[in-house]
Design a protein around this motif. Sequence first.
Motif, PDB file in Angstrom:
ATOM      1  N   GLY A  50      12.011 -40.613   6.571  1.00  0.00           N
ATOM      2  CA  GLY A  50      12.544 -40.732   7.885  1.00  0.00           C
ATOM      3  C   GLY A  50      13.523 -39.113   7.835  1.00  0.00           C
ATOM      4  N   VAL A  51      13.328 -38.626   9.016  1.00  0.00           N
ATOM      5  CA  VAL A  51      14.439 -37.002   9.598  1.00  0.00           C
ATOM      6  C   VAL A  51      15.144 -37.297  10.604  1.00  0.00           C
ATOM      7  N   ASP A  52      16.663 -36.760   9.575  1.00  0.00           N
ATOM      8  CA  ASP A  52      17.301 -35.978  10.702  1.00  0.00           C
ATOM      9  C   ASP A  52      18.662 -35.235  10.431  1.00  0.00           C
ATOM     10  N   GLY A 117       3.262 -39.193   4.555  1.00  0.00           N
ATOM     11  CA  GLY A 117       1.645 -39.233   5.603  1.00  0.00           C
ATOM     12  C   GLY A 117       2.089 -39.856   6.959  1.00  0.00           C
ATOM     13  N   LEU A 118       3.686 -40.082   6.566  1.00  0.00           N
ATOM     14  CA  LEU A 118       3.782 -40.999   8.012  1.00  0.00           C
ATOM     15  C   LEU A 118       5.248 -39.829   8.322  1.00  0.00           C
ATOM     16  N   VAL A 119       6.843 -40.118   9.368  1.00  0.00           N
ATOM     17  CA  VAL A 119       7.786 -39.205   9.260  1.00  0.00           C
ATOM     18  C   VAL A 119       8.403 -40.005  10.673  1.00  0.00           C
ATOM     19  N   LEU A 120       9.427 -40.868  10.741  1.00  0.00           N
ATOM     20  CA  LEU A 120       9.794 -41.708  11.541  1.00  0.00           C
ATOM     21  C   LEU A 120      11.249 -40.638  11.758  1.00  0.00           C
ATOM     22  N   ARG A 216      17.904 -54.689   9.790  1.00  0.00           N
ATOM     23  CA  ARG A 216      18.435 -54.122  10.740  1.00  0.00           C
ATOM     24  C   ARG A 216      18.447 -53.565  12.187  1.00  0.00           C
ATOM     25  N   ARG A 217      19.053 -52.791  12.536  1.00  0.00           N
ATOM     26  CA  ARG A 217      19.235 -52.474  14.116  1.00  0.00           C
ATOM     27  C   ARG A 217      17.949 -51.437  14.153  1.00  0.00           C
ATOM     28  N   LEU A 218      18.475 -50.366  12.610  1.00  0.00           N
ATOM     29  CA  LEU A 218      17.187 -48.987  12.657  1.00  0.00           C
ATOM     30  C   LEU A 218      16.530 -48.942  11.346  1.00  0.00           C
ATOM     31  N   PRO A 219      15.593 -48.588  11.398  1.00  0.00           N
ATOM     32  CA  PRO A 219      14.888 -48.454   9.532  1.00  0.00           C
ATOM     33  C   PRO A 219      15.646 -47.688   8.897  1.00  0.00           C
TER      34      PRO A 219
END
Length: 241
Positions: A50-52, A117-120, A216-219
């Motif tokens: 995940g990125v933020d 290999g995958l980014v949310l 949850r609401r978010l991943p």
Amino acid sequence: MVIETDSEIAIGRDSWLMPPDLRAASVAQREMAEAAEQADRFGPLGVIAGVDVSMRWRDTRGPVHAAIAPLRWPEREALPPAVVTQIPRIPYVPGYLGFREVPALAVAWRGLPEKPGLVLVDGHGRAHPRRCGIAVQLGLVLDVPTIGVGKTILCGRPEGELGESPGDRVPLVDRGEQIGVALRTRMRARPIYVSTGHRISLESAIAWVLDLCAGRRLPLTTHLAHDAANAERVRYAAAQL
């Protein structure tokens, strides 16, 4: 790590990271929207992330604190995040967030010993007026599959009545084009807005988001990245005292 400018960035086209003005930025966004792939192109996944990005409230010119939080998959084991604080070249302008945040995230990406290999992404993908939200831009700059997970609508509107159960969804439509979905991830919780970034189909993006939400609401990846970005902002603020 604190980086005063984005001069170290050498990933992707220069115009996709550092356009000279907003007109050029709009042109770059349209180019990126055309270049983004909306079909699955990824193999077996051992690490996802995940990125933020965090910043001080209403500080449109100050530093951004970027975090990439990797997760061992399918064990769901949180790995050490990569964090970067960077002074961006441009202030915050609605619709052009990627030009502030993607350069810092690209530097953080370099600090990961094992590339996901995958980014949310905590933000939008194609659910953007020019179909180039931060998830599209980041996916192209890093050439990695990305999913946009937005908490509010940037453009368009849900088409139809959204059910109350987890997994219920309706199309998110803008100017006659489906740009994502409004997705219920928890019973009676507010929906989130899922759209493709790069190298993934919308149906795969929805499936990954639902799997990672797990009630949850978010991943989970979003929570981990949010915590890491906020921790970096607090650390940076303390170091300035």
